[in-house]
Design an enzyme around this catalytic site. Structure first.
Site, PDB file in Angstrom:
ATOM      1  N   HIS A   1       0.454  -1.030   0.604  1.00 58.57           N
ATOM      2  CA  HIS A   1      -0.349   0.075   0.286  1.00 58.57           C
ATOM      3  C   HIS A   1       0.746   1.171  -0.478  1.00 58.57           C
ATOM      4  O   HIS A   1       1.950   1.114   0.955  1.00 58.57           O
ATOM      5  CB  HIS A   1      -0.925   0.077   1.414  1.00 58.57           C
ATOM      6  CG  HIS A   1      -1.860   1.146   1.280  1.00 58.57           C
ATOM      7  ND1 HIS A   1      -2.853   0.562   0.475  1.00 58.57           N
ATOM      8  CD2 HIS A   1      -1.613   2.306   1.365  1.00 58.57           C
ATOM      9  CE1 HIS A   1      -3.417   1.982   0.465  1.00 58.57           C
ATOM     10  NE2 HIS A   1      -3.559   3.600   0.829  1.00 58.57           N
ATOM     11  N   ALA A   2       0.323   2.478  -0.958  1.00 59.71           N
ATOM     12  CA  ALA A   2       1.656   3.010  -1.320  1.00 59.71           C
ATOM     13  C   ALA A   2       1.720   4.163  -0.215  1.00 59.71           C
ATOM     14  O   ALA A   2       0.202   4.130   0.336  1.00 59.71           O
ATOM     15  CB  ALA A   2       1.288   3.866  -2.378  1.00 59.71           C
TER      16      ALA A   2
ATOM     17  N   HIS B   1      -0.041  11.836  -5.843  1.00 60.61           N
ATOM     18  CA  HIS B   1      -0.415  11.843  -4.743  1.00 60.61           C
ATOM     19  C   HIS B   1       0.537  11.404  -3.629  1.00 60.61           C
ATOM     20  O   HIS B   1       0.486  12.274  -2.716  1.00 60.61           O
ATOM     21  CB  HIS B   1      -1.833  11.087  -4.529  1.00 60.61           C
ATOM     22  CG  HIS B   1      -2.424  10.697  -2.810  1.00 60.61           C
ATOM     23  ND1 HIS B   1      -3.305  10.808  -2.673  1.00 60.61           N
ATOM     24  CD2 HIS B   1      -1.656   9.395  -1.478  1.00 60.61           C
ATOM     25  CE1 HIS B   1      -3.756  11.048  -0.849  1.00 60.61           C
ATOM     26  NE2 HIS B   1      -2.339  10.166  -0.521  1.00 60.61           N
ATOM     27  N   GLU B   2       1.354  10.420  -3.805  1.00 60.68           N
ATOM     28  CA  GLU B   2       2.356  10.783  -2.759  1.00 60.68           C
ATOM     29  C   GLU B   2       3.976  11.283  -2.789  1.00 60.68           C
ATOM     30  O   GLU B   2       4.042  12.020  -1.477  1.00 60.68           O
ATOM     31  CB  GLU B   2       3.344   8.989  -2.986  1.00 60.68           C
ATOM     32  CG  GLU B   2       2.386   8.258  -2.641  1.00 60.68           C
ATOM     33  CD  GLU B   2       1.288   7.843  -1.894  1.00 60.68           C
ATOM     34  OE1 GLU B   2       2.467   8.372  -0.441  1.00 60.68           O
ATOM     35  OE2 GLU B   2       0.784   7.024  -1.517  1.00 60.68           O
TER      36      GLU B   2
ATOM     37  N   HIS C   1       2.732  14.422  -0.405  1.00 57.53           N
ATOM     38  CA  HIS C   1       3.328  14.230   0.984  1.00 57.53           C
ATOM     39  C   HIS C   1       4.319  15.210   1.070  1.00 57.53           C
ATOM     40  O   HIS C   1       4.950  15.685   2.582  1.00 57.53           O
ATOM     41  CB  HIS C   1       2.935  13.089   1.415  1.00 57.53           C
ATOM     42  CG  HIS C   1       1.570  12.266   1.749  1.00 57.53           C
ATOM     43  ND1 HIS C   1       0.446  12.640   2.045  1.00 57.53           N
ATOM     44  CD2 HIS C   1       1.053  11.459   1.203  1.00 57.53           C
ATOM     45  CE1 HIS C   1      -0.739  12.412   2.751  1.00 57.53           C
ATOM     46  NE2 HIS C   1      -1.060  11.697   1.699  1.00 57.53           N
TER      47      HIS C   1
ATOM     48  N   GLU D   1      -3.736  15.135   2.638  1.00 53.64           N
ATOM     49  CA  GLU D   1      -3.888  14.116   1.520  1.00 53.64           C
ATOM     50  C   GLU D   1      -4.207  14.802   0.079  1.00 53.64           C
ATOM     51  O   GLU D   1      -4.584  13.538  -0.888  1.00 53.64           O
ATOM     52  CB  GLU D   1      -5.722  13.213   1.663  1.00 53.64           C
ATOM     53  CG  GLU D   1      -5.016  12.304   3.084  1.00 53.64           C
ATOM     54  CD  GLU D   1      -3.595  11.284   3.124  1.00 53.64           C
ATOM     55  OE1 GLU D   1      -3.523  10.739   2.081  1.00 53.64           O
ATOM     56  OE2 GLU D   1      -3.387  10.861   4.265  1.00 53.64           O
TER      57      GLU D   1
ATOM     58  N   HIS E   1      -6.960   0.147   5.022  1.00 54.33           N
ATOM     59  CA  HIS E   1      -6.834   1.248   6.160  1.00 54.33           C
ATOM     60  C   HIS E   1      -7.373   1.092   7.525  1.00 54.33           C
ATOM     61  O   HIS E   1      -7.080   1.103   8.808  1.00 54.33           O
ATOM     62  CB  HIS E   1      -7.288   2.686   5.906  1.00 54.33           C
ATOM     63  CG  HIS E   1      -6.274   3.140   4.750  1.00 54.33           C
ATOM     64  ND1 HIS E   1      -6.203   2.130   3.796  1.00 54.33           N
ATOM     65  CD2 HIS E   1      -5.377   4.269   4.322  1.00 54.33           C
ATOM     66  CE1 HIS E   1      -6.068   3.165   2.967  1.00 54.33           C
ATOM     67  NE2 HIS E   1      -5.367   4.877   3.177  1.00 54.33           N
TER      68      HIS E   1
ATOM     69  N   TYR F   1      -9.207  11.258   3.347  1.00 46.27           N
ATOM     70  CA  TYR F   1      -9.174  11.228   2.232  1.00 46.27           C
ATOM     71  C   TYR F   1     -11.257  11.311   2.088  1.00 46.27           C
ATOM     72  O   TYR F   1     -11.163  12.340   0.487  1.00 46.27           O
ATOM     73  CB  TYR F   1      -9.051   9.657   1.888  1.00 46.27           C
ATOM     74  CG  TYR F   1      -7.993   9.156   2.770  1.00 46.27           C
ATOM     75  CD1 TYR F   1      -6.685   9.433   1.875  1.00 46.27           C
ATOM     76  CD2 TYR F   1      -8.254   8.230   3.839  1.00 46.27           C
ATOM     77  CE1 TYR F   1      -5.680   9.001   2.436  1.00 46.27           C
ATOM     78  CE2 TYR F   1      -7.009   7.199   3.715  1.00 46.27           C
ATOM     79  CZ  TYR F   1      -5.402   8.009   3.404  1.00 46.27           C
ATOM     80  OH  TYR F   1      -4.555   7.558   3.616  1.00 46.27           O
TER      81      TYR F   1
HETATM   82  O1  X8Z Z   1      -4.440   5.367   0.909  1.00 49.57           O
HETATM   83  C1  X8Z Z   1      -3.764   6.242   0.278  1.00 49.57           C
HETATM   84  C2  X8Z Z   1      -2.885   6.782  -0.727  1.00 49.57           C
HETATM   85  C3  X8Z Z   1      -2.144   6.498   0.723  1.00 49.57           C
HETATM   86  S1  X8Z Z   1      -1.585   7.908   2.065  1.00 49.57           S
HETATM   87  C4  X8Z Z   1      -2.621   5.950  -1.588  1.00 49.57           C
HETATM   88  N1  X8Z Z   1      -5.040   6.608  -0.241  1.00 49.57           N
HETATM   89  C5  X8Z Z   1      -6.763   6.380  -0.328  1.00 49.57           C
HETATM   90  C6  X8Z Z   1      -6.489   4.269  -0.600  1.00 49.57           C
HETATM   91  O2  X8Z Z   1      -6.171   3.912  -0.648  1.00 49.57           O
HETATM   92  O3  X8Z Z   1      -7.996   3.685   0.122  1.00 49.57           O
HETATM   93  C7  X8Z Z   1      -5.202   7.985  -1.379  1.00 49.57           C
HETATM   94  C8  X8Z Z   1      -6.589   7.313  -2.004  1.00 49.57           C
HETATM   95  C9  X8Z Z   1      -7.524   7.017  -0.785  1.00 49.57           C
HETATM   96 ZN    ZN Z   2      -1.532   9.843   1.519  1.00 45.94          ZN
END
Ligand code: X8Z
Ligand code: ZN
Length: 616
Positions: free
Chosen positions: A357-358, A387-388, A391, A415, A515, A525
């Protein structure tokens, strides 16, 4: 306690000396004992409060670099030993943070300068999952959270005779179009989450006990306290924002369901039911961009297929990241440091387990910034890279702030930064960087807006409901016996989706989402989806942009970059409305920018849906 000031050390000594005396009953007179117990410590002073926050900042700075490096070592190489280290570290860091938070509470009634008060609040609110002071519970919480995170990231399914890792299951959900196969992948991945339920329930129990010791009703109340407003007002605030954007989501839902019905028929997609969650091109039905071909408007330009273009132009993961970096430098931000390229994990290592997960990291609060991704060459990853990097550039912009202000104005801001930049990936921009040869005619842009909406708009209810579920879990409104039922009620009510196969109370579908398993709050988010359009509109307005909002790109605008940087550099030193006002002129988060952005699409959707029966 090591972390206590001298004053509290003395308090402890008074209590323990009197207890000792009472126990032995011999060595001192009652007069002496009374004089011991009567000498109450003086009330805490502003000077002590200021000294306390200075000490916290110093100790946090010392600890955080070591802690980040341990976490990095784990996230990029999950082994028995790195799990052991990360668990020990989490126990130690949580204990330190909880001790600080308890000490910070002692200054609640003391009049202190505004920046000290803000830092005291940051100390009290800065723990995602507090442990109670009982050391056994601290150790157990660390073990449980590490197990949950690892179970998710190393989870695998058997599909078509192969063992398939988590990140590959996401690709299957994007590309498969056979409902039976989609249901199979979906069901198998959700089976990976099922055994996590007991650990999750224990995590909730211990976390809540910790939150109570800090003076919060439960962990949910602690999470809602970080927005410069009373926690209950925050609940009202997110509902208000959802009310602004729900009409847009409802129209999109109606149209997409009709298109899926045309493809799969009434049995698979009945027109009066929530949509089957596995048909939307994403494991969690949170973003629907994989279905672009299905919904592309016939008489409009179908939009731009970045999946095809990136492959045709031979982009590789590094080139995608370089492209993202170039956007930021075009705004006047300094290039990423050499160490970013040496130390980041940009592609998935072949030989070990990692957290795919990024995420974006700042390891030393100086310049050791990195991303950790398992980048594939496609449109979704193109977006995620921006997105990254958002940050990383935010982290760098606020690094001169005191330690306790080195974070986003609120977590939604953090975010939103990269996503706001990604809205500038317009056809004009793609032509500028040589990814397309011709800019399509703006009069047919409904296709482009549809592509955007399939991610930006589709995400909104999911962004909202993940923490609505956790708030209910932490408050006790949901129990382990009703966790799954409560999850599907929210998914039905907000998203209008349903599971592809029957679920039971033993299933634990929420933990099939990163998450939840990893304990990362999610409302950020939802806020980011609102804020990114607000930031973007403000940037375009400041450039004097007069065309359709979605065609505005601020690529290359040093002026926008300087204004943006001024907001980022504030970190969390001021209440977020001040930061927001500085860049947008408004003190309120506001869904009207996203609504304005999609107005031409809304007209199209209303027309398409006019003889359909919407809703579920
Ligand atoms: O978790 C993230 C990022 C890392 S902060 C990749 N996002 C959420 C997800 O993947 O569920 C970005 C969009 C929503
Ligand atoms: Zn993020």
């Amino acid at each position: 306690m090591l972390t206590n000031s001298k004053r509290f050390g003395l308090t402890t000594a008074v209590v323990s000396v009197s207890a000792m005396l009472l126990g032995s009953g011999a060595a001192y007179s009652m007069e002496m004992l009374k004089s011991f117990t009567a000498s109450k410590p003086a009330a805490p002073t502003p000077v002590e409060a200021t000294a306390f926050v200075a000490r916290v900042e110093q100790e946090l700075t010392e600890l955080s670099e070591e802690s980040s490096r341990i976490n990095w070592a784990y996230a990029t190489n999950i082994t028995y030993d790195t799990q052991w280290l990360v668990s020990k570290n989490s126990e130690r860091v949580t204990k330190m943070a909880v001790d600080f938070a308890i000490e910070a509470k002692k200054y609640d009634g003391v009049t202190v300068p505004a920046d000290v008060r803000r830092k005291l609040n940051a100390i009290k609110q800065g723990i995602t999952l507090p442990a109670p002071q009982d050391p056994k519970m601290g150790a157990e919480l660390a073990a449980v959270t590490t197990r949950l995170s690892s179970a998710y990231s190393t989870g695998k399914i058997d599909y078509a005779g192969k063992s398939v890792a988590q990140d590959e299951t996401e690709v299957l959900m994007q590309t498969l179009r056979n409902p039976a196969q989609l249901a199979e992948v979906w069901t198998k991945w959700h089976a990976v989450a099922k055994p996590m339920k007991a650990d999750y329930a224990r995590m909730v129990e211990i976390g809540n006990a910790g939150a109570k010791e800090l003076g919060y009703a439960d962990v949910g109340a602690l999470w809602r306290s970080g927005y410069d407003m009373p926690p209950d007002d925050f609940t009202t605030e997110v509902d208000r924002l959802w009310g602004q954007v729900k009409p847009l989501y409802d129209q999109l839902h109606c149209h997409v369901r009709a298109k899926l019905n045309e493809k799969y028929g009434n049995d698979v997609v009945p027109l009066d039911q929530p949509i089957r969650a596995d048909l939307l091109g994403n494991m969690w039905a949170q973003e629907w961009g994989a279905l672009d071909d299905l919904v592309a408007p016939k008489n409009a330009d179908p939009g731009i297929d970045l999946n095809k273009i990136l492959k045709a132009k031979n982009y590789d993961p590094i080139k995608i990241v370089k492209t993202g970096e170039a956007f930021f430098t075009s705004l006047g931000f300094d290039p990423l440091p050499q160490t970013f390229w040496e130390r980041s994990q940009i592609v998935k290592p072949r030989d070990r387990e990692v957290v795919c997960h990024a995420s974006a990291w700042d390891l030393d609060d100086k310049d050791d910034i990195r991303i950790k991704m398992c980048t594939q060459v496609d449109a979704e990853n193109f977006q995620t890279v921006h997105h990254e990097l958002g940050h990383n550039f935010y982290q760098r912009a606020y690094k001169a702030q005191p330690a306790l202000f080195r974070s986003g104005a609120n977590d939604g801001f953090h975010e939103a930064i990269g996503d706001m930049i990604a809205l500038s990936i317009t056809p004009e921009y793609l032509k500028q960087i040589g990814l397309i040869d011709q800019v399509p005619d703006a009069s047919k842009d409904v296709g482009l807006l549809m592509q955007r909406a399939m991610n930006g708009v589709a995400f909104l209810p999911f962004g909202l409901l993940v923490d609505k579920w956790r708030w209910q879990v932490f408050s006790g409104q949901l129990t382990p016996a009703t966790y799954n039922e409560g999850w599907w009620k929210l998914r039905k009510d907000y998203q209008g989706v349903r599971p592809p196969v029957a679920r039971s109370a033993d299933d634990f579908d929420p933990a099939a989402k990163y998450h939840i398993a990893a304990g990362t709050p999610y409302m950020r988010y939802f806020l980011a989806r609102i804020l990114q359009y607000q930031f973007y509109k403000a940037a375009c307005d400041s450039m004097g942009w007069k065309g359709p909002l979605h065609r505005c790109s601020f690529y290359g605008s040093k002026d926008v970059g300087a204004k943006f940087n001024a907001m980022l550099a504030m970190g969390s030193s001021q209440p977020w409305p001040d930061a927001l006002e500085k860049f947008t002129g408004s003190r309120q988060m506001d869904g009207s920018a996203i609504v304005a952005y999609f107005e031409p699409l809304m007209v199209y959707l209303r027309e398409q849906n006019k003889s359909r029966s919407c809703g579920w």
